[in-house]
Design a protein around this motif. Structure first.
Motif, PDB file in Angstrom:
ATOM      1  N   PHE A 118       0.835  -1.209   0.000  1.00  0.00           N
ATOM      2  CA  PHE A 118       0.000   0.000   0.000  1.00  0.00           C
ATOM      3  C   PHE A 118       0.869   1.258   0.000  1.00  0.00           C
ATOM      4  O   PHE A 118       0.550   2.240  -0.679  1.00  0.00           O
ATOM      5  N   LEU A 121       2.026   1.920  -3.508  1.00  0.00           N
ATOM      6  CA  LEU A 121       0.966   2.493  -4.339  1.00  0.00           C
ATOM      7  C   LEU A 121       0.737   3.963  -3.987  1.00  0.00           C
ATOM      8  O   LEU A 121       0.596   4.817  -4.852  1.00  0.00           O
ATOM      9  N   GLU A 124       3.054   6.527  -5.383  1.00  0.00           N
ATOM     10  CA  GLU A 124       2.929   6.890  -6.796  1.00  0.00           C
ATOM     11  C   GLU A 124       1.847   7.943  -7.023  1.00  0.00           C
ATOM     12  O   GLU A 124       1.625   8.374  -8.155  1.00  0.00           O
ATOM     13  N   ILE A 125       1.133   8.304  -5.966  1.00  0.00           N
ATOM     14  CA  ILE A 125       0.083   9.315  -6.115  1.00  0.00           C
ATOM     15  C   ILE A 125       0.730  10.695  -6.095  1.00  0.00           C
ATOM     16  O   ILE A 125       1.492  11.017  -5.181  1.00  0.00           O
ATOM     17  N   ARG A 126       0.416  11.491  -7.126  1.00  0.00           N
ATOM     18  CA  ARG A 126       1.052  12.800  -7.211  1.00  0.00           C
ATOM     19  C   ARG A 126       0.139  13.931  -6.748  1.00  0.00           C
ATOM     20  O   ARG A 126       0.615  15.016  -6.449  1.00  0.00           O
ATOM     21  N   MET A 127      -1.192  13.653  -6.706  1.00  0.00           N
ATOM     22  CA  MET A 127      -2.104  14.685  -6.197  1.00  0.00           C
ATOM     23  C   MET A 127      -2.074  14.681  -4.676  1.00  0.00           C
ATOM     24  O   MET A 127      -2.551  13.746  -4.039  1.00  0.00           O
ATOM     25  N   PHE A 130      -5.523  14.250  -2.921  1.00  0.00           N
ATOM     26  CA  PHE A 130      -6.028  12.876  -2.958  1.00  0.00           C
ATOM     27  C   PHE A 130      -5.291  12.005  -1.934  1.00  0.00           C
ATOM     28  O   PHE A 130      -5.896  11.222  -1.201  1.00  0.00           O
ATOM     29  N   ARG A 132      -3.867  12.914   0.862  1.00  0.00           N
ATOM     30  CA  ARG A 132      -4.329  13.257   2.213  1.00  0.00           C
ATOM     31  C   ARG A 132      -5.646  12.583   2.530  1.00  0.00           C
ATOM     32  O   ARG A 132      -5.823  12.014   3.605  1.00  0.00           O
ATOM     33  N   VAL A 133      -6.590  12.670   1.563  1.00  0.00           N
ATOM     34  CA  VAL A 133      -7.914  12.084   1.791  1.00  0.00           C
ATOM     35  C   VAL A 133      -7.764  10.577   2.019  1.00  0.00           C
ATOM     36  O   VAL A 133      -8.340  10.019   2.956  1.00  0.00           O
ATOM     37  N   VAL A 134      -6.960   9.934   1.173  1.00  0.00           N
ATOM     38  CA  VAL A 134      -6.757   8.489   1.317  1.00  0.00           C
ATOM     39  C   VAL A 134      -6.224   8.179   2.708  1.00  0.00           C
ATOM     40  O   VAL A 134      -6.749   7.318   3.420  1.00  0.00           O
ATOM     41  N   GLN A 135      -5.190   8.918   3.119  1.00  0.00           N
ATOM     42  CA  GLN A 135      -4.590   8.636   4.432  1.00  0.00           C
ATOM     43  C   GLN A 135      -5.616   8.806   5.547  1.00  0.00           C
ATOM     44  O   GLN A 135      -5.726   7.977   6.434  1.00  0.00           O
ATOM     45  N   ILE A 202       1.927   3.870   8.152  1.00  0.00           N
ATOM     46  CA  ILE A 202       2.572   5.113   8.591  1.00  0.00           C
ATOM     47  C   ILE A 202       4.091   4.994   8.677  1.00  0.00           C
ATOM     48  O   ILE A 202       4.808   5.849   8.179  1.00  0.00           O
ATOM     49  N   ALA A 206       6.852   7.079   6.563  1.00  0.00           N
ATOM     50  CA  ALA A 206       7.888   7.866   7.210  1.00  0.00           C
ATOM     51  C   ALA A 206       9.249   7.531   6.617  1.00  0.00           C
ATOM     52  O   ALA A 206      10.079   8.416   6.382  1.00  0.00           O
ATOM     53  N   GLU A 220      16.255   8.609 -13.203  1.00  0.00           N
ATOM     54  CA  GLU A 220      15.527   9.107 -14.366  1.00  0.00           C
ATOM     55  C   GLU A 220      16.502   9.436 -15.510  1.00  0.00           C
ATOM     56  O   GLU A 220      16.297   9.035 -16.659  1.00  0.00           O
ATOM     57  N   ARG A 226       9.953   3.635 -14.187  1.00  0.00           N
ATOM     58  CA  ARG A 226       9.413   3.844 -12.841  1.00  0.00           C
ATOM     59  C   ARG A 226       9.420   2.529 -12.054  1.00  0.00           C
ATOM     60  O   ARG A 226       9.632   2.515 -10.852  1.00  0.00           O
TER      61      ARG A 226
END
Lengths: 324, 292
Positions: A118, A121, A124-127, A130, A132-135, A202, A206, A220, A226
């Motif tokens: 998790f 995954l 890899e979220i760049r927004m 989004f 924050r909401v997921v967490q 968490i 960290a 890169e 990736r």
């Protein structure tokens, strides 16, 4: 693993006595006139701990007696290891130990793998929004008690509940989630992971926060995809903490989760779902077999203690991890 | 750039979808129970309610809040939470301040630390604890729910780490000016540790609110059950024999919508403090897990 070994703190170097005057080599004695307020501050916590933690440890003597509440701990007859012998011969208690090992073992393995995956995954979220909401949402179940979760799950997983309705809507057979032993184990492990995977992520997040972004930039430039970056930067960053978490969780191998099982199980699944803690509660508190219950509980505590000490040493040796 | 390759774009779409689904799964059960609690009892009993209430009404909440058993349990729950948090924090803060001192000047610190830490590693288990509470005549008192869990060693270590982060100079200046340790704790340490105090108090409150097993173990009279234990007996065990009261009144409580309403009311305090809790616990865990 090499990097984790390297990060282990160096062995303490003995200070050469020749360079330090003799008097200061000895640790200074505590000056009572300066420290008595500190002792006074500790007094209430020490008294409460003695009474409610250490006195019950003394009460473990019951495990070696044929304890009768009327005779008390000083008047009950001594029977030695009788209850422990019985525990390993009595089919019910053997089955209970096996159930505990299976359920707790599965929880430990998937409780480590799922947060690990998790975290990758989520990385890899760049927004940011989004993320924050997921967490926020995935940490929530950890704080809700098993009385509440148990009540909700029992309702949702009942034969007529919303889950089985959904299953039959897509043409599948209804499942006795909490009435069939094997399905019960499955439900217990999955719902435990569901409750805690977010919270256990968490520590991995960290670890990832400490990764230097220039590592990704360099990869890169070198043309790494990736997936290769994940394989060679993200995962290695989390391996040390995963080793620590995994090793320390060995101490939980007999902790299959009393709160959860007690709020989900029923006599139909006692053969596959009954664990040491629930068994102790029923035999000792409900049926009054105090000594036998204490012995089974003590067996669990002893195994837990030994495993914690071993795993803590391993974690300190191979990952340089120290709590105290 | 990797995120422009078609492969990564496909992955990204799936990733967002998957995480959205996982998030929904985390709150779906609560939404379902909320929907049931606001539905009419006929559609609820025939399992027609999904995620939206059918025949919206608040009758279930009215019934719950007018039930005297529920009232009493709610009161005991609040009482143990408040008393438990106040006493627990008092003991933890005092002890954490003392063991946050350097072993150089306060050599007994090491002994005290191991004395507390050992209780995290080993315990007597439920039977001796139960016997102790019986012998102390604490059965059916609020103290049985408060005192045995008052010294939470994990929280104490957390608090100690916060205190250790306080600059040494402040303490030295305070002691130099003639303040004692009590004064230093009160006037120097506590004011700058307010976020830590808030965090650990919230943890303690959530712990007490959620605790149910000690209520079941130490209370033989259902009238002394805190809310969590009450919900455990009424909803999970569905054991009404213990609660030998007016059958009609209990029948009210066993309706599906009313059960859902009780569950939701039991969860509400956690949901209310959760935003504050979340703000701090990430920091707290990292501070507690990684020493210095």
């Amino acid at each position: 693993m090499k990097s984790t070994v390297k990060s282990a703190p160096p062995a303490p170097v003995a200070t050469s006595p020749a360079r330090i005057p003799r008097s200061s080599v000895r640790k200074p004695r505590e000056r009572w006139s300066l420290t008595w307020p500190l002792h006074l501050m500790l007094l209430p916590a020490v008294l409460v701990t003695i009474l409610f933690a250490y006195v019950p440890m003394g009460g473990l003597a019951m495990a070696f007696q044929d304890f009768k509440p009327y005779d008390g701990i000083f008047g009950s007859p001594f029977v030695g290891l009788e209850h422990f012998r019985f525990m390993f011969e009595y089919p019910d208690s053997k089955q209970v130990i096996l159930n505990t090992l299976i359920i707790a073992g599965l929880k430990i393995v998937f409780g480590l793998l799922v947060p690990f995956a998790f975290a990758i995954l989520l990385n890899e979220i760049r927004m940011i929004f989004f993320k924050r909401v997921v967490q926020t949402l995935v940490y929530l179940p950890h704080f809700i008690s098993w009385v509440i979760l148990g009540a909700i799950l029992t309702d949702m997983l009942s034969s007529e509940g919303i889950v089985n309705q959904t299953l039959s809507a897509i043409g599948l057979q209804p499942v006795f989630w909490l009435g069939d032993g094997n399905w019960f184990r499955f439900t217990v492990v999955v719902s435990d992971i569901w409750q805690n995977f977010g919270f256990n992520t968490i520590v991995f997040l960290a670890a990832l926060a400490g990764v230097n972004p220039s590592l990704y930039e360099a990869a890169e430039v070198d043309g790494a995809s990736r997936w290769r970056q994940t394989l060679h930067i993200t995962m290695p960053a989390m391996i040390p903490i995963a080793v620590v978490v995994g090793t320390l969780s060995l101490g939980n191998i007999l902790n299959a989760g009393f709160d959860q099982i007690f709020n989900l199980y029923n006599p139909l699944v006692y053969d596959k779902g009954d664990i040491i803690d629930t068994f102790v509660y029923r035999t000792a508190i409900l049926n009054g077999q105090y000594s036998f219950g204490t012995a089974v509980g003590m067996f669990k505590s002893m195994v837990g203690l030994i495993l914690i000490v071993i795993s803590y040493r391993l974690a300190a040796k191979y990952a340089g991890y120290r709590i105290f | 750039m990797y995120h422009k390759t078609p492969g990564y774009k496909t992955f990204s779409v799936f990733n967002y979808l998957l995480l959205t689904l996982i998030c929904i799964s985390c709150i779906l059960p609560l939404i379902h129970i909320l929907a049931v609690s606001f539905s009419g009892s006929a559609p609820a009993n025939s399992n027609l309610v999904g995620l939206l209430p059918i025949d919206f009404n608040t009758e279930a909440y009215a019934k719950t809040l007018h039930n005297s058993n529920f009232h009493r349990a709610l009161f005991v729950g609040v009482q143990r939470t408040v008393l438990g948090t106040v006493i627990g924090m008092l003991l933890i803060v005092l002890a954490a301040y003392a063991i946050s001192k350097d072993a150089h000047g306060f050599r007994s610190r090491t002994i005290y630390t191991w004395f507390f830490l050992f209780t995290m590693l080993f315990s007597g288990g439920i039977v001796p604890s139960y016997m102790l509470i019986r012998n102390l005549d604490l059965m059916n008192t609020i103290w049985a729910l408060v005192l045995p869990v008052a010294v939470n060693v994990f929280n104490m270590v957390l608090m100690m780490n916060f205190f250790r982060a306080v600059p040494r100079e402040l303490e030295e200046a305070s002691l130099m000016d003639g303040a004692g340790h009590f004064r230093t704790l009160w006037s120097v340490y506590l004011p700058i540790s307010l976020p830590a105090l808030a965090t650990i108090s919230l943890f303690t409150m959530v712990f007490h609110w959620n605790s149910w097993f000690d209520g079941l173990l130490y209370m033989t009279d259902y009238r002394n059950y805190p809310l969590s234990t009450f919900l455990q007996t009424v909803i999970v065990q569905q054991d009404f024999n213990q609660i030998n009261v007016d059958v009609n009144e209990m029948k009210n409580l066993s309706q599906r919508t009313v059960k859902a309403a009780q569950i939701f009311i039991g969860t509400l305090p956690i949901l209310l403090v959760y935003p504050f809790l979340q703000k701090y616990f990430v920091k707290g865990i990292i501070l507690g897990a990684v020493k210095e």
